[in-house]
Design an enzyme around this catalytic site. Structure first.
Site, mmCIF file in Angstrom:
data_model
loop_
_atom_site.group_PDB
_atom_site.id
_atom_site.type_symbol
_atom_site.label_atom_id
_atom_site.label_comp_id
_atom_site.label_asym_id
_atom_site.label_seq_id
_atom_site.Cartn_x
_atom_site.Cartn_y
_atom_site.Cartn_z
ATOM 1 N N SER A 37 0.820 -1.209 0.000
ATOM 2 C CA SER A 37 0.000 0.000 0.000
ATOM 3 C C SER A 37 0.860 1.267 0.000
ATOM 4 C CB SER A 37 -0.909 0.006 1.224
ATOM 5 O OG SER A 37 -1.696 -1.169 1.249
HETATM 6 N N1 SAH Z 1 -0.521 -4.330 4.058
HETATM 7 C C1 SAH Z 1 -0.077 -4.981 2.865
HETATM 8 C C2 SAH Z 1 -1.201 -4.945 1.848
HETATM 9 C C3 SAH Z 1 -1.137 -6.056 0.907
HETATM 10 S S1 SAH Z 1 -2.439 -6.104 -0.262
HETATM 11 C C4 SAH Z 1 1.140 -4.276 2.318
HETATM 12 O O1 SAH Z 1 1.203 -3.044 2.405
HETATM 13 O O2 SAH Z 1 2.017 -4.937 1.782
HETATM 14 C C5 SAH Z 1 -3.646 -7.095 0.579
HETATM 15 C C6 SAH Z 1 -3.246 -8.508 0.891
HETATM 16 O O3 SAH Z 1 -4.406 -9.154 1.410
HETATM 17 C C7 SAH Z 1 -2.805 -9.340 -0.301
HETATM 18 O O4 SAH Z 1 -1.539 -9.878 -0.040
HETATM 19 C C8 SAH Z 1 -3.869 -10.451 -0.412
HETATM 20 O O5 SAH Z 1 -3.357 -11.687 -0.831
HETATM 21 C C9 SAH Z 1 -4.376 -10.503 1.011
HETATM 22 N N2 SAH Z 1 -5.723 -11.064 1.179
HETATM 23 C C10 SAH Z 1 -6.842 -10.880 0.435
HETATM 24 N N3 SAH Z 1 -7.893 -11.559 0.953
HETATM 25 C C11 SAH Z 1 -7.411 -12.186 2.066
HETATM 26 C C12 SAH Z 1 -7.999 -13.039 3.037
HETATM 27 N N4 SAH Z 1 -9.292 -13.374 3.007
HETATM 28 N N5 SAH Z 1 -7.222 -13.495 4.044
HETATM 29 C C13 SAH Z 1 -5.914 -13.174 4.117
HETATM 30 N N6 SAH Z 1 -5.299 -12.373 3.226
HETATM 31 C C14 SAH Z 1 -6.033 -11.878 2.217
#
Ligand code: SAH
Length: 223
Positions: free
Chosen positions: A66
């Site tokens: 993000s």
């Molecule tokens: N805070 C992270 C954001 C990553 S994007 C950063 O800044 O790097 C969001 C993430 O949520 C992705 O890696 C995706 O695979 C994960 N995600 C989506 N649905 C999910 C779920 N139901 N349970 C766990 N992870 C999930």
């Protein structure tokens, strides 16, 4: 600075001033954590020079790290004092996890994509964090074993607030979660006071979808 070498410390300071302080991030502990955590360690090698830019970056598997401001805003909304037990849903790169680990007692983080979870676990281990546990799981179900949590942070876009997460939030606890459709969401701060759930909107945002039961169907594909 030698030619070809990037001064990440300087980029980090500039990010804090130009992207966070200037937009109203005030929590001193949050700003200190952003000055400390080396964001370049959490992005793919070929994107390191862009680690401190004002936008999300691809981390592979169709997912993103993000935008720094969004990470800071979500963290500030959690009002962390240092003693909290946190559940994070969506580890992704692990950068937000590191920020939370700096500011709280312990962090349980759930990621549905195994490859990302393993990578984040390795980076956080190498950086010396001992108060973080990452599990490969569908985070919309929460993680009951260590519940209730003082804080819950969801870093993927939900279509509704997953019921298990409300149940696993401690009384007087705070949850931060983007809620909306697939292409745009509102960042919500949810506070639990006994049976009363208060919700307010802080900002518009765009996150990759939260997948699974209580989230979007896997067939949306960009998740
Ligand atoms: N805070 C992270 C954001 C990553 S994007 C950063 O800044 O790097 C969001 C993430 O949520 C992705 O890696 C995706 O695979 C994960 N995600 C989506 N649905 C999910 C779920 N139901 N349970 C766990 N992870 C999930």
């Amino acid at each position: 600075m030698r030619k070809g070498r990037v001064d990440y410390t300087k980029l980090r300071q500039r990010m804090v001033e130009e992207q966070l302080i200037s937009r109203g991030i005030k929590d001193k502990r949050v700003l200190t954590a952003f000055l400390k955590v080396e964001r370049e360690k959490f992005v793919p090698k070929n994107l390191r020079k862009e680690a401190y830019e004002d936008f999300p970056l691809s981390i592979g598997e169709g997912q993103t790290i993000s935008q720094p401001y969004m990470v800071a805003l979500m963290t500030q909304c959690l009002k962390l004092q240092g003693e909290e037990k946190i559940l994070e849903v969506g580890t992704g790169s692990g950068y937000q996890t590191a920020i939370l680990a700096e500011l709280s007692k312990e962090v349980f983080s759930l990621e549905r994509i195994e490859k990302l979870a393993h990578k984040a676990r390795r980076i956080l281990h190498n950086l010396g964090y001992t108060n973080v546990q990452i599990f490969v799981a569908n985070g919309t179900l929460g993680w009951e074993e260590f519940s209730p949590y003082d804080r819950i942070l969801v870093t993927a876009g939900a279509k509704e607030v997953p019921l298990p997460l409300i149940e696993q939030l401690k009384d007087e606890g705070i949850m931060v979660i983007p809620v909306g459709d697939l292409y745009s969401q509102k960042l919500k701060v949810i506070e639990k006071r006994g049976d009363v759930i208060n919700s307010r909107t802080v900002e518009s945002c765009i996150f990759v979808p939260l997948i699974g039961k209580y989230g979007w169907d896997e067939s949306v594909k960009n998740g």
